[in-house]
Design a protein around this motif. Structure first.
Motif, mmCIF file in Angstrom:
data_model
loop_
_atom_site.group_PDB
_atom_site.id
_atom_site.type_symbol
_atom_site.label_atom_id
_atom_site.label_comp_id
_atom_site.label_asym_id
_atom_site.label_seq_id
_atom_site.Cartn_x
_atom_site.Cartn_y
_atom_site.Cartn_z
ATOM 1 N N TRP A 49 0.832 -1.192 0.000
ATOM 2 C CA TRP A 49 0.000 0.000 0.000
ATOM 3 C C TRP A 49 0.871 1.248 0.000
ATOM 4 O O TRP A 49 0.643 2.180 -0.753
ATOM 5 C CB TRP A 49 -0.925 -0.034 1.222
ATOM 6 N N ARG A 50 1.904 1.251 0.837
ATOM 7 C CA ARG A 50 2.840 2.373 0.922
ATOM 8 C C ARG A 50 3.534 2.601 -0.420
ATOM 9 O O ARG A 50 3.617 3.725 -0.911
ATOM 10 C CB ARG A 50 3.876 2.080 2.001
ATOM 11 N N ASP A 51 4.027 1.521 -1.033
ATOM 12 C CA ASP A 51 4.693 1.635 -2.329
ATOM 13 C C ASP A 51 3.752 2.167 -3.402
ATOM 14 O O ASP A 51 4.154 2.971 -4.252
ATOM 15 C CB ASP A 51 5.273 0.287 -2.754
ATOM 16 N N LYS A 52 2.495 1.736 -3.351
ATOM 17 C CA LYS A 52 1.503 2.208 -4.313
ATOM 18 C C LYS A 52 1.276 3.710 -4.153
ATOM 19 O O LYS A 52 1.233 4.448 -5.140
ATOM 20 C CB LYS A 52 0.183 1.453 -4.113
ATOM 21 N N ILE A 53 1.171 4.168 -2.912
ATOM 22 C CA ILE A 53 0.971 5.596 -2.645
ATOM 23 C C ILE A 53 2.181 6.402 -3.106
ATOM 24 O O ILE A 53 2.038 7.465 -3.729
ATOM 25 C CB ILE A 53 0.702 5.837 -1.141
ATOM 26 N N ILE A 54 3.376 5.913 -2.812
ATOM 27 C CA ILE A 54 4.603 6.613 -3.221
ATOM 28 C C ILE A 54 4.687 6.679 -4.738
ATOM 29 O O ILE A 54 5.006 7.729 -5.306
ATOM 30 C CB ILE A 54 5.849 5.951 -2.606
ATOM 31 N N ASP A 55 4.397 5.565 -5.421
ATOM 32 C CA ASP A 55 4.425 5.556 -6.884
ATOM 33 C C ASP A 55 3.405 6.536 -7.460
ATOM 34 O O ASP A 55 3.698 7.263 -8.413
ATOM 35 C CB ASP A 55 4.158 4.146 -7.427
ATOM 36 N N ARG A 56 2.212 6.555 -6.873
ATOM 37 C CA ARG A 56 1.155 7.441 -7.370
ATOM 38 C C ARG A 56 1.540 8.910 -7.165
ATOM 39 O O ARG A 56 1.388 9.739 -8.063
ATOM 40 C CB ARG A 56 -0.158 7.125 -6.656
ATOM 41 N N ALA A 57 2.053 9.226 -5.972
ATOM 42 C CA ALA A 57 2.472 10.610 -5.693
ATOM 43 C C ALA A 57 3.635 11.013 -6.593
ATOM 44 O O ALA A 57 3.674 12.138 -7.097
ATOM 45 C CB ALA A 57 2.851 10.755 -4.219
ATOM 46 N N THR A 58 4.568 10.090 -6.814
ATOM 47 C CA THR A 58 5.707 10.369 -7.696
ATOM 48 C C THR A 58 5.218 10.701 -9.095
ATOM 49 O O THR A 58 5.679 11.671 -9.714
ATOM 50 C CB THR A 58 6.669 9.165 -7.736
ATOM 51 N N SER A 59 4.259 9.939 -9.575
ATOM 52 C CA SER A 59 3.709 10.163 -10.902
ATOM 53 C C SER A 59 2.913 11.465 -10.974
ATOM 54 O O SER A 59 3.134 12.288 -11.864
ATOM 55 C CB SER A 59 2.822 8.984 -11.285
ATOM 56 N N GLU A 60 1.991 11.647 -10.040
ATOM 57 C CA GLU A 60 1.105 12.817 -10.070
ATOM 58 C C GLU A 60 1.834 14.132 -9.853
ATOM 59 O O GLU A 60 1.465 15.144 -10.431
ATOM 60 C CB GLU A 60 -0.009 12.658 -9.031
ATOM 61 N N LEU A 61 2.871 14.100 -9.003
ATOM 62 C CA LEU A 61 3.616 15.326 -8.723
ATOM 63 C C LEU A 61 4.862 15.472 -9.586
ATOM 64 O O LEU A 61 5.558 16.473 -9.484
ATOM 65 C CB LEU A 61 4.024 15.366 -7.240
ATOM 66 N N SER A 62 5.131 14.482 -10.441
ATOM 67 C CA SER A 62 6.336 14.480 -11.281
ATOM 68 C C SER A 62 7.583 14.702 -10.432
ATOM 69 O O SER A 62 8.391 15.596 -10.691
ATOM 70 C CB SER A 62 6.243 15.542 -12.374
ATOM 71 N N LEU A 63 7.736 13.862 -9.410
ATOM 72 C CA LEU A 63 8.863 14.000 -8.496
ATOM 73 C C LEU A 63 10.162 13.582 -9.154
ATOM 74 O O LEU A 63 10.191 12.604 -9.910
ATOM 75 C CB LEU A 63 8.646 13.140 -7.247
ATOM 76 N N ASP A 64 11.231 14.311 -8.855
ATOM 77 C CA ASP A 64 12.547 13.873 -9.297
ATOM 78 C C ASP A 64 13.089 12.875 -8.268
ATOM 79 O O ASP A 64 12.429 12.584 -7.257
ATOM 80 C CB ASP A 64 13.484 15.072 -9.505
ATOM 81 N N ALA A 65 14.267 12.329 -8.510
ATOM 82 C CA ALA A 65 14.828 11.282 -7.646
ATOM 83 C C ALA A 65 15.018 11.767 -6.206
ATOM 84 O O ALA A 65 14.709 11.040 -5.248
ATOM 85 C CB ALA A 65 16.151 10.777 -8.209
ATOM 86 N N ASN A 66 15.488 12.991 -6.024
ATOM 87 C CA ASN A 66 15.696 13.538 -4.686
ATOM 88 C C ASN A 66 14.361 13.717 -3.957
ATOM 89 O O ASN A 66 14.234 13.372 -2.777
ATOM 90 C CB ASN A 66 16.448 14.873 -4.758
ATOM 91 N N GLN A 67 13.370 14.256 -4.657
ATOM 92 C CA GLN A 67 12.056 14.455 -4.051
ATOM 93 C C GLN A 67 11.420 13.114 -3.668
ATOM 94 O O GLN A 67 10.826 12.982 -2.602
ATOM 95 C CB GLN A 67 11.137 15.219 -5.013
ATOM 96 N N ARG A 68 11.572 12.126 -4.550
ATOM 97 C CA ARG A 68 11.025 10.803 -4.245
ATOM 98 C C ARG A 68 11.714 10.229 -3.003
ATOM 99 O O ARG A 68 11.057 9.644 -2.146
ATOM 100 C CB ARG A 68 11.191 9.854 -5.433
#
Length: 173
Positions: A49-68
């Motif tokens: 669940w945590r990984d899914k949320i992180i992946d979704r936030a990374t995608s939706e916010l267009s996070l770079d590697a540092n932000q992720r």
């Protein structure tokens, strides 16, 4: 601010967060978040669940590697705080039900739970606040706005992007 007022406010906040956390944990276990079909969530399910949320936030916010990485650190910190707040209990619902098990409400045990949760919150809060700050401050202004918009919609309706003129006022999509 007087010490007793400050302590009362901290205790009230702690109790609110503790009971809210217990309610969230219960709703997540009972399928309230749409992730799990009921019963206690295993560590493996929680990690998925945590990984899914992180992946979704990374995608939706267009996070770079540092932000992720900052987001992962925040998730790790929140997980640690949750474990601390649980205090070794695997079923917080049982803790709440035990307060009502007798012919009288177990006020002493309820007070003890609140004090335990308040102390856990007080201990973990600086690390949580620092992790949130590090993540949020690493976001670009447009990412911060997108996160604020998500939170304005209640956070539980998913990422929907802009809603035209209604996007900033909390319209749900």
């Amino acid at each position: 601010m007087r010490t007793w007022i400050k302590n009362t406010l901290i205790a009230a906040l702690g109790a609110s967060v503790a009971l809210g956390g217990l309610a969230f944990a219960n709703s997540a276990r009972m399928g309230g978040c749409g992730w799990h079909g009921g019963g206690p969530m295993s560590e493996a399910d929680a990690a998925k669940w945590r990984d899914k949320i992180i992946d979704r936030a990374t995608s939706e916010l267009s996070l770079d590697a540092n932000q992720r990485q900052n987001l992962v650190a925040l998730a790790d910190t929140l997980h640690t705080q949750r474990q601390t707040m649980m205090g070794g209990s695997t079923n917080p619902r049982e803790q709440l039900q035990a307060l009502f098990a007798g012919d009288k409400f177990d006020a002493a045990r309820a007070q003890s739970l609140v004090q335990d949760k308040t102390e856990a919150l007080r201990t973990a809060s600086p690390a949580v606040i620092a992790a949130i700050s590090t993540f949020y401050d690493s976001l670009r202004p447009e990412q911060q706005q997108k996160l604020r918009d998500f939170m304005a919609r209640g956070g539980h309706h998913g990422w929907h992007g802009a809603h035209g003129a209604n996007g900033a006022n909390g319209a749900r999509g």
